[in-house]
Motif scaffolding. Structure first.
Motif, mmCIF file in Angstrom:
data_model
loop_
_atom_site.group_PDB
_atom_site.id
_atom_site.type_symbol
_atom_site.label_atom_id
_atom_site.label_comp_id
_atom_site.label_asym_id
_atom_site.label_seq_id
_atom_site.Cartn_x
_atom_site.Cartn_y
_atom_site.Cartn_z
ATOM 1 N N MET A 1 17.560 -0.259 16.178
ATOM 2 C CA MET A 1 17.975 0.783 15.552
ATOM 3 C C MET A 1 19.217 1.405 16.342
ATOM 4 S SD MET A 1 14.764 3.770 15.062
ATOM 5 C CE MET A 1 14.030 3.422 16.485
ATOM 6 N N ASN A 2 20.235 1.643 15.540
ATOM 7 C CA ASN A 2 21.521 2.296 16.232
ATOM 8 C C ASN A 2 21.266 3.613 16.628
ATOM 9 O OD1 ASN A 2 22.064 4.158 14.015
ATOM 10 N ND2 ASN A 2 23.358 2.734 12.782
ATOM 11 N N THR A 3 22.197 4.228 17.382
ATOM 12 C CA THR A 3 22.085 5.506 18.084
ATOM 13 C C THR A 3 21.535 6.695 17.107
ATOM 14 O OG1 THR A 3 23.627 4.836 19.814
ATOM 15 C CG2 THR A 3 23.066 7.060 19.907
ATOM 16 N N VAL A 4 22.348 6.841 15.981
ATOM 17 C CA VAL A 4 22.247 7.791 14.826
ATOM 18 C C VAL A 4 20.667 7.707 14.242
ATOM 19 C CG1 VAL A 4 23.052 8.714 12.827
ATOM 20 C CG2 VAL A 4 24.656 7.802 14.326
ATOM 21 N N ALA A 5 20.279 6.385 14.055
ATOM 22 C CA ALA A 5 19.120 6.125 13.469
ATOM 23 C C ALA A 5 17.771 6.567 14.628
ATOM 24 C CB ALA A 5 18.846 4.804 13.204
ATOM 25 N N HIS B 1 0.637 -1.052 0.035
ATOM 26 C CA HIS B 1 -0.059 -0.084 0.065
ATOM 27 C C HIS B 1 0.937 1.306 0.027
ATOM 28 C CE1 HIS B 1 -3.034 2.984 1.197
ATOM 29 N NE2 HIS B 1 -3.784 2.287 0.940
ATOM 30 N N PRO B 2 0.601 2.319 -0.925
ATOM 31 C CA PRO B 2 1.422 3.416 -0.885
ATOM 32 C C PRO B 2 1.427 4.295 0.296
ATOM 33 C CG PRO B 2 -0.312 3.676 -2.362
ATOM 34 C CD PRO B 2 -0.448 2.223 -1.729
ATOM 35 N N ASP B 3 0.549 4.164 1.055
ATOM 36 C CA ASP B 3 0.382 4.985 2.266
ATOM 37 C C ASP B 3 0.664 4.229 3.581
ATOM 38 O OD1 ASP B 3 -0.467 7.183 0.926
ATOM 39 O OD2 ASP B 3 -2.574 6.740 0.908
ATOM 40 N N CYS B 4 1.126 2.864 3.444
ATOM 41 C CA CYS B 4 1.867 2.390 4.329
ATOM 42 C C CYS B 4 3.173 1.872 4.401
ATOM 43 C CB CYS B 4 0.826 1.233 4.927
ATOM 44 S SG CYS B 4 1.219 0.146 6.151
ATOM 45 N N LEU B 5 3.970 2.334 5.077
ATOM 46 C CA LEU B 5 5.571 1.926 5.075
ATOM 47 C C LEU B 5 5.926 1.167 6.459
ATOM 48 C CD1 LEU B 5 8.027 2.268 3.539
ATOM 49 C CD2 LEU B 5 8.636 4.238 4.922
ATOM 50 N N CYS B 6 6.524 -0.178 6.090
ATOM 51 C CA CYS B 6 7.160 -1.028 7.160
ATOM 52 C C CYS B 6 8.470 -0.917 7.091
ATOM 53 C CB CYS B 6 6.250 -2.352 7.049
ATOM 54 S SG CYS B 6 6.833 -3.539 8.455
ATOM 55 N N ILE B 7 9.246 -0.653 7.917
ATOM 56 C CA ILE B 7 10.585 -0.885 8.230
ATOM 57 C C ILE B 7 10.878 -2.243 8.995
ATOM 58 C CG2 ILE B 7 12.821 -0.142 8.801
ATOM 59 C CD1 ILE B 7 11.814 2.731 8.338
ATOM 60 N N ASP B 8 11.473 -3.186 8.332
ATOM 61 C CA ASP B 8 11.447 -4.515 9.035
ATOM 62 C C ASP B 8 12.847 -5.104 9.053
ATOM 63 O OD1 ASP B 8 11.019 -6.993 10.114
ATOM 64 O OD2 ASP B 8 9.627 -7.840 8.580
ATOM 65 N N ASN B 9 13.597 -4.922 10.012
ATOM 66 C CA ASN B 9 15.108 -5.529 9.928
ATOM 67 C C ASN B 9 15.457 -6.105 11.212
ATOM 68 O OD1 ASN B 9 15.365 -4.026 7.603
ATOM 69 N ND2 ASN B 9 17.077 -2.788 8.491
ATOM 70 N N ARG B 10 14.423 -7.241 11.318
ATOM 71 C CA ARG B 10 14.550 -8.255 12.505
ATOM 72 C C ARG B 10 15.982 -8.856 12.981
ATOM 73 N NH1 ARG B 10 9.939 -11.992 11.457
ATOM 74 N NH2 ARG B 10 9.497 -10.698 9.846
ATOM 75 N N GLU B 11 16.821 -9.007 11.720
ATOM 76 C CA GLU B 11 18.127 -9.799 12.060
ATOM 77 C C GLU B 11 19.189 -8.634 11.814
ATOM 78 O OE1 GLU B 11 17.839 -13.017 12.402
ATOM 79 O OE2 GLU B 11 15.611 -12.824 12.019
ATOM 80 N N GLU B 12 19.146 -7.575 11.272
ATOM 81 C CA GLU B 12 20.228 -6.521 11.370
ATOM 82 C C GLU B 12 19.722 -5.167 11.941
ATOM 83 O OE1 GLU B 12 20.769 -5.839 7.202
ATOM 84 O OE2 GLU B 12 20.497 -8.081 6.620
ATOM 85 N N LYS B 13 20.719 -4.209 11.990
ATOM 86 C CA LYS B 13 20.458 -3.059 12.633
ATOM 87 C C LYS B 13 19.756 -2.335 11.699
ATOM 88 C CE LYS B 13 22.750 -3.065 16.576
ATOM 89 N NZ LYS B 13 22.049 -2.652 17.643
ATOM 90 N N ILE B 14 18.671 -1.497 12.350
ATOM 91 C CA ILE B 14 18.181 -0.293 11.492
ATOM 92 C C ILE B 14 19.160 0.892 11.620
ATOM 93 C CG2 ILE B 14 16.113 1.136 11.325
ATOM 94 C CD1 ILE B 14 14.582 -1.050 12.863
ATOM 95 N N LEU B 15 19.633 1.261 10.284
ATOM 96 C CA LEU B 15 20.430 2.335 10.085
ATOM 97 C C LEU B 15 19.753 3.543 9.771
ATOM 98 C CD1 LEU B 15 22.861 0.218 7.931
ATOM 99 C CD2 LEU B 15 22.936 0.690 10.292
ATOM 100 N N VAL B 16 20.316 4.541 9.856
ATOM 101 C CA VAL B 16 19.932 6.079 9.233
ATOM 102 C C VAL B 16 19.635 5.967 8.100
ATOM 103 C CG1 VAL B 16 22.109 7.169 8.878
ATOM 104 C CG2 VAL B 16 20.469 8.494 9.779
ATOM 105 N N ASP B 17 19.927 5.180 7.046
ATOM 106 C CA ASP B 17 19.331 5.252 5.904
ATOM 107 C C ASP B 17 18.032 4.859 5.859
ATOM 108 O OD1 ASP B 17 21.805 6.007 4.649
ATOM 109 O OD2 ASP B 17 22.501 4.173 4.219
ATOM 110 N N ASP B 18 17.887 3.978 6.618
ATOM 111 C CA ASP B 18 16.366 3.413 6.711
ATOM 112 C C ASP B 18 15.453 4.486 7.162
ATOM 113 O OD1 ASP B 18 17.130 0.561 5.886
ATOM 114 O OD2 ASP B 18 17.903 0.302 7.910
ATOM 115 N N ILE B 19 15.821 5.199 8.386
ATOM 116 C CA ILE B 19 15.046 6.565 8.779
ATOM 117 C C ILE B 19 15.233 7.383 7.700
ATOM 118 C CG2 ILE B 19 14.831 7.879 10.627
ATOM 119 C CD1 ILE B 19 14.428 4.893 11.332
#
Length: 120
Positions: A108-112, A63-81
């Motif tokens: 999420m890392n501290t920067v994210a 859906h274009p109005d719903c975004l899911c960031i899903d990094n269960r195995e890895e760090k969520i980085l500032v690029d994701d944010i």
């Protein structure tokens, strides 16, 4: 994929919260926390389906109005944010609201984390 049984359990047990979130004038950020495997993501997606009135595309995460960031195995980085920020500040494609879901936000890392706080 959404576990409908778990999602319905949470929707039925949190009826007043669901009614509040579905209202057209409800905005803001909501945090669902708890043990792994209790259905937080299922609940978030089920509410998103109600708000955006589109079960099929939200379940498929297209859906274009719903975004899911899903990094269960890895760090969520500032690029994701950064991706979330760009998406957040664009207008909704189909409705009047947008929903962003971050699964495993503890990754999420501290920067994210700091970047996300500036967006909120």
């Amino acid at each position: 994929m959404i576990d409908r049984e778990i999602a319905n359990f949470h929707i039925n047990n949190q009826e007043s919260l669901v009614k509040h979130l579905i209202k057209d004038n409800t905005y803001g950020s909501f945090l669902f926390v708890g043990q792994n495997g209790i259905g937080k993501k299922d609940f978030a997606f089920a509410i998103s389906e109600e708000i955006l009135n589109d079960r099929t595309r939200i379940a498929k995460e297209i859906h274009p109005d719903c975004l899911c960031i899903d990094n269960r195995e890895e760090k969520i980085l500032v690029d994701d944010i950064n991706k979330l920020e760009e998406w957040t500040f664009s207008k909704p494609f189909e409705g009047n609201r947008k929903i962003g879901i971050i699964e495993s936000a503890e990754n999420m890392n501290t920067v994210a984390q700091n970047k996300l706080l500036k967006i909120l």
